[in-house]
Design a protein around this motif. Sequence first.
Motif, PDB file in Angstrom:
ATOM      1  N   ALA A 141       0.634  -0.806  -0.350  1.00 23.20           N
ATOM      2  CA  ALA A 141       0.423  -0.167   0.375  1.00 23.20           C
ATOM      3  C   ALA A 141       1.356   1.555   0.582  1.00 23.20           C
ATOM      4  O   ALA A 141       1.870   1.466   0.563  1.00 23.20           O
ATOM      5  N   VAL A 142       0.095   2.400  -1.027  1.00 21.30           N
ATOM      6  CA  VAL A 142       0.873   3.609  -0.128  1.00 21.30           C
ATOM      7  C   VAL A 142      -0.467   4.756   0.099  1.00 21.30           C
ATOM      8  O   VAL A 142      -0.875   4.381  -0.655  1.00 21.30           O
ATOM      9  N   LEU A 143       0.206   5.015   1.339  1.00 24.23           N
ATOM     10  CA  LEU A 143      -0.737   5.921   1.677  1.00 24.23           C
ATOM     11  C   LEU A 143      -0.356   7.654   0.906  1.00 24.23           C
ATOM     12  O   LEU A 143       1.175   7.730   1.520  1.00 24.23           O
ATOM     13  N   ALA A 144      -1.260   8.657   1.001  1.00 26.34           N
ATOM     14  CA  ALA A 144      -0.592   9.724   0.618  1.00 26.34           C
ATOM     15  C   ALA A 144      -1.227  11.055   1.155  1.00 26.34           C
ATOM     16  O   ALA A 144      -2.819  10.737   1.522  1.00 26.34           O
ATOM     17  N   GLU A 145      -1.071  12.296   1.606  1.00 22.12           N
ATOM     18  CA  GLU A 145      -2.054  13.126   3.020  1.00 22.12           C
ATOM     19  C   GLU A 145      -1.407  14.619   1.948  1.00 22.12           C
ATOM     20  O   GLU A 145      -0.381  15.084   1.478  1.00 22.12           O
ATOM     21  N   ILE A 146      -2.392  15.113   1.366  1.00 24.33           N
ATOM     22  CA  ILE A 146      -2.361  16.619   0.783  1.00 24.33           C
ATOM     23  C   ILE A 146      -3.092  17.541   1.442  1.00 24.33           C
ATOM     24  O   ILE A 146      -4.735  18.061   2.148  1.00 24.33           O
ATOM     25  N   PRO A 147      -1.607  17.573   2.469  1.00 21.14           N
ATOM     26  CA  PRO A 147      -2.387  18.758   4.102  1.00 21.14           C
ATOM     27  C   PRO A 147      -2.566  20.535   3.428  1.00 21.14           C
ATOM     28  O   PRO A 147      -2.429  20.972   2.266  1.00 21.14           O
ATOM     29  N   ARG A 148      -3.862  21.402   4.116  1.00 23.21           N
ATOM     30  CA  ARG A 148      -4.090  22.175   3.716  1.00 23.21           C
ATOM     31  C   ARG A 148      -3.630  22.928   5.008  1.00 23.21           C
ATOM     32  O   ARG A 148      -2.337  22.900   5.617  1.00 23.21           O
ATOM     33  N   GLY A 149      -3.294  24.000   3.786  1.00 24.60           N
ATOM     34  CA  GLY A 149      -2.568  25.661   4.591  1.00 24.60           C
ATOM     35  C   GLY A 149      -2.911  26.387   6.327  1.00 24.60           C
ATOM     36  O   GLY A 149      -3.292  25.145   6.780  1.00 24.60           O
ATOM     37  N   ASP A 150      -3.590  27.530   6.195  1.00 19.87           N
ATOM     38  CA  ASP A 150      -3.933  28.164   7.782  1.00 19.87           C
ATOM     39  C   ASP A 150      -5.071  27.943   7.594  1.00 19.87           C
ATOM     40  O   ASP A 150      -5.894  28.532   7.789  1.00 19.87           O
ATOM     41  N   GLY A 151      -6.002  26.623   6.840  1.00 25.15           N
ATOM     42  CA  GLY A 151      -7.481  27.647   7.057  1.00 25.15           C
ATOM     43  C   GLY A 151      -8.182  27.754   5.439  1.00 25.15           C
ATOM     44  O   GLY A 151      -9.345  27.442   6.401  1.00 25.15           O
ATOM     45  N   SER A 152      -7.191  28.313   5.204  1.00 25.51           N
ATOM     46  CA  SER A 152      -7.925  29.184   3.858  1.00 25.51           C
ATOM     47  C   SER A 152      -8.905  28.642   3.212  1.00 25.51           C
ATOM     48  O   SER A 152      -9.087  28.287   1.595  1.00 25.51           O
ATOM     49  N   GLY A 153      -7.890  27.401   3.203  1.00 29.31           N
ATOM     50  CA  GLY A 153      -8.739  25.963   1.936  1.00 29.31           C
ATOM     51  C   GLY A 153      -7.934  25.981   1.133  1.00 29.31           C
ATOM     52  O   GLY A 153      -7.974  24.655   0.423  1.00 29.31           O
TER      53      GLY A 153
END
Length: 403
Positions: free
Chosen positions: A245-257
């Motif tokens: 498996a490969v897991l990935a996460e694309i995080p958001r910044g300062d809450g602006s979306g």
Amino acid sequence: MGHPRGAAGGGRRGGEGRPDYSGARRFIRALPPLIIAGGVVFDLATPPEYTAAPLFSAAPLVAAPFFSQLTTLLTGIAAVLASVGLHAYNGTVDEVAALTETLTVVTVSALALLINRVVRRSGERLASARVIAETAQKAVLPTPDERIGGLQCAARYEAAQADAFIGGDLFAVQDTPHGVRLVVGDVRGKGLDAVEAVAVVIGAFREAAEQERSLEGVARRLERALAREGTRRHGLDAFEGFTTAVLAEIPRGDGSGTFDGFVRVVNRGHPPPLMLYADGRLDILEPGEAALPLGMGDLAAWPDRAEARPFPAGATLLFYTDGLSEARDARGVFYDPAARLAGRIFPGPEELLDALVDDVRLHTGGGATDDMALLAVSRPATGQPERRRTMPVVPPGGPGHRA
């Protein structure tokens, strides 16, 4: 005589890569009356000791697997009338041989009706099984939305076996408070055990993706879920079951979306994802440290470490299972997605997967030995339209083709 319900044989390629069987259908449709007509001609052109009864018996048998019950019945009646009519024409109706031949045609026609009924009921059961399999696929592997958390997504599941809808490959995408998280994996084995493991991994991922603060925590939850599944299994899978498996996460910044411009990746023994940039460049996101697949924690233990990689606007992440990278051509050469896609620009993830699936079919000649799951996630650039319009990207020899 009606329309055949199916026809075997090859033919040209129709729309969407499907074989064109129209010529075979026309031939099958005409075959029963041609056989009866041929029997009549044969009987009239030969001495009385020669009989066309085998041809008259063959006509309803040919119609049975391909036509409706009514058409099969009419074919049988036509064959019987042809046999009786010829004996009347020859003045042999009252002979024992004529009665025997007519009874033979009647008996075979009745048998053809029975065969037709069996074939129809088998076809209905097969259609029901296909519906059940397709429903199971949608329940276990629902197709992700085109837009998830501001990202463009597309997924494909290509089964190696015809009419098989689901196997051991899996994918899932989820918008969470921690960003958009996804998993692509391949369960060892085939059959119902593999489907069960897929359901376990997908279920554990959806719960952990919402609750765990880190991507490493999600990986640990999947490991524990598979360990519990392993204790429940029997036989060989109880000791050797695992899931790459490969897991990935694309995080958001300062809450602006908006997104931070990078992706975190945890790779547990899976083919590395590809990063396709807007200018045609391509990177292979090889893990810095090799790790064992999920479900093999008893063999070794080490902390998962998510690796951050740039994910600029306009780029596309491609995740896939080894059904893609291990697809072979007639000479046994493996398909190399990085080499085939380098230098190509795609309007969006949907077009990328369409071109990729077509190119794999070109490479393998239409056959495959393993299922293939594909997931593409694009980060739109500022001001980029929903679907960029570009020229077609797959040349006759496929992406990356060189003369």
